[in-house]
Scaffold this active site. Structure first.
Site, PDB file in Angstrom:
ATOM      1  N   GLU A  14       0.870  -1.183   0.000  1.00  0.00           N
ATOM      2  CA  GLU A  14       0.000   0.000   0.000  1.00  0.00           C
ATOM      3  C   GLU A  14       0.901   1.224   0.000  1.00  0.00           C
ATOM      4  O   GLU A  14       1.520   1.553   1.008  1.00  0.00           O
ATOM      5  CB  GLU A  14      -0.896  -0.010   1.238  1.00  0.00           C
ATOM      6  CG  GLU A  14      -1.787  -1.228   1.364  1.00  0.00           C
ATOM      7  CD  GLU A  14      -2.778  -1.368   0.231  1.00  0.00           C
ATOM      8  OE1 GLU A  14      -3.024  -0.356  -0.477  1.00  0.00           O
ATOM      9  OE2 GLU A  14      -3.300  -2.474   0.032  1.00  0.00           O
ATOM     10  N   CYS A  40      -2.753   8.810   3.041  1.00  0.00           N
ATOM     11  CA  CYS A  40      -2.387   8.328   1.702  1.00  0.00           C
ATOM     12  C   CYS A  40      -3.487   8.592   0.674  1.00  0.00           C
ATOM     13  O   CYS A  40      -3.208   8.677  -0.519  1.00  0.00           O
ATOM     14  CB  CYS A  40      -2.042   6.838   1.745  1.00  0.00           C
ATOM     15  SG  CYS A  40      -3.370   5.791   2.387  1.00  0.00           S
TER      16      CYS A  40
END
Length: 529
Positions: free
Chosen positions: A222, A256
């Protein structure tokens, strides 16, 4: 409040930790439903019993307020645990594949059996030191995998508290926390794991992937990256500004999937920028107002002084170039910086210190006017695939067009950030923003091996014998009947013809349904008479 100190795990103890967890996996204790549910429930009470300590730890690491910590870091964890505890019996069941099999294989009980991959390694980031570690751990526990957790040394208070609590609540023979920096991570990566899940930067992600390749260990990465927003001409600008800026404030943009830059259609660009500045003035009146960005319970500090200086450098350069539209308040001592808006050109490469190329990871919002939605799509497609993509429009057709013509880890219409906590959906990137996914069932799936199962009992021997050499003419005929494929559709004429046939099939199906309903209605009416 007393919190444990962040003391790195001695590298010399890592082999013993690894072997201890491997032994637990080998004795198959982690395989049972009861074991998995017990540890999942214990994880929930690890959170519930220690909320005040967690609040204090995250406050020391990030300067976040209690409510933001609950909403962004802890509630998603508890939602995931609640789902896993409820659904785990169904997730663990064998998955039948009977109806998709050809007739010959339907007699062999084709199915998928789910097994834990092995001892997992979970490496987490600093910006969400609980959510980004414990939600992957939920997937590992649900799948029956022991796990080594390596939290970020850049969130030392949270990491140390996690290391203290995990052995108190979870099976210490199956779950361990390793504290430290590069040395400890390097030692961990030299070993073979059932699965590695890493959350962090693309630069470190490449190191993780390279190390995992040497031991053929599967990985989930990720990696974040740029998350663009498209604002179309038909968007509700007031609602868009409110929703965007309320999410941008969370963790001061250090997320993010935080909206990274805005591609707005030129004909509404000025109105959109003005609406954003008015919204900021309403949301965050200047200090000493109690709702100031500098004191808000929903914001946070920039992680380091260097991170703060980087954001300030963006703003100073934008001001020099005449592109700074709105500058947020600054508290240098507490590393707090309000949301700021910068207006750039569509050919923005190189402007404002490369703000368009780098992940901003802070409260600066670049707004880039473009000709139309098609131009926005071209702009996005010319760059690495984003982790999240946001589309703001009054027409769903604009959203469906963007989905069809772009690639991204997730896409959300008219809001921001929620894909990370939608427990029914997989969360993950594509291309430069990562690979693999987790959350909910997809977290269970990530840490599970889906084993294909067929059963061919001895009673089938009369048929199986036809394949033994030398194969006779009768044997070839029988094998052809059993295994030879048949094409059940006619040769296509063209793409346009295929489209026409599809429309005809739909019309025919709806006619059949209408006739059936009409017949049922007529029959019911005649019976009543």
């Amino acid at each position: 409040m007393d919190l444990p100190s962040h003391i790195p795990t001695p590298v010399s103890t890592i082999p013993e930790i690894y072997e201890r967890l491997q032994s637990r996996f080998a004795d198959r204790s982690t395989y049972s439903l009861d074991y998995r549910r017990y540890n999942l429930k214990q994880l929930a009470y690890l959170i519930n019993d220690n909320k005040d300590k967690i609040f204090e730890a995250v406050k020391r690491d990030l300067g976040s307020g209690d409510f933001q910590i609950q909403m962004s870091d802890l509630w998603p964890i508890l939602h995931e645990i609640e789902l896993a505890v409820k659904r785990l019996p169904g997730w663990m069941k064998d998955e039948g594949r009977l109806w998709d099999a050809i007739f010959t294989f339907q007699t062999m009980r084709p199915r998928i059996h789910k097994q834990p991959k092995g001892v997992a390694l979970i490496i987490g980031p600093w910006n969400y030191p609980w959510q980004c570690i414990l939600i992957p751990l939920i997937g590992a526990i649900a799948a029956g995998c022991p796990a080594v957790i390596k939290p970020s040394e850049l969130a030392p208070s949270s990491s140390a508290l996690l290391a203290q609590l995990v052995p108190q609540y979870l099976d210490p023979e199956a779950y361990a926390v390793v504290l430290g920096q590069v040395e400890q991570t390097t030692e961990l990566l030299q070993r073979k794991w059932g699965h590695i899940l890493f959350t962090g930067s693309g630069r470190v992600g490449k190191i993780i992937a390279d190390a995992a390749a040497k031991t053929l260990t599967p990985t989930t990465l990720e990696l974040g990256g740029k998350s663009p927003v498209i604002v179309s001409s038909c968007a509700n600008l007031k609602i868009t500004a409110k929703r965007l800026l309320s999410i941008k404030q969370l963790n001061t943009g250090q997320i993010c999937v935080s909206p990274d830059y805005i591609l707005v259609c030129k004909d509404v660009a000025d109105d959109f920028i003005r609406t954003c500045t008015e919204t900021l003035d309403t949301f965050f009146p200047h200090a000493p107002h109690p709702q100031s960005y500098l004191t808000s319970d929903m914001t946070a500090s920039l992680h380091t002084s260097a991170a703060l200086e980087r954001q300030i450098a963006f703003l100073n350069k934008a001001e020099e170039e005449g592109k700074l539209v709105h500058r947020g308040e600054l508290d240098q001592e507490r590393r707090r910086l309000g949301i700021s808006i910068v207006r750039l050109n569509a050919n923005a490469e190189g402007e404002v210190g490369g703000i368009v190329e780098e992940e901003i990871f802070g409260p600066v919002v670049p707004v880039i006017p473009v000709d139309d939605v098609d131009a926005a799509i071209r702009y996005i497609n010319a760059r690495p695939n984003p982790l999240a993509l946001y589309v703001c429009s009054g027409k769903r057709s604009v959203f469906t067009k963007v989905i069809a013509e772009t690639a991204s880890g997730s896409a959300t219409w008219n809001d921001f950030g929620f894909a990370t906590i939608a427990r029914s959906l997989p969360f993950g990137g594509v291309g430069d923003s990562g690979w693999g996914s987790y959350h909910g069932y997809d977290g269970f799936r990530t840490f599970s091996h889906f084993k294909s199962i067929l059963e061919i009992p001895y009673i089938f021997e009369p048929l199986m014998a036809f394949r033994y050499p030398p194969i006779t003419t009768i044997g070839k005929t029988v094998l052809k009947l059993l295994l030879s494929p048949t094409i059940s559709f006619s040769r296509p004429v063209s793409v346009e013809d295929e489209r026409t046939q599809r429309v005809k099939r739909k019309v025919r199906n709806w006619l059949v349904i209408a006739i059936v309903f009409a017949a049922v209605g007529w029959f019911g009416r005649t019976r009543s008479l």
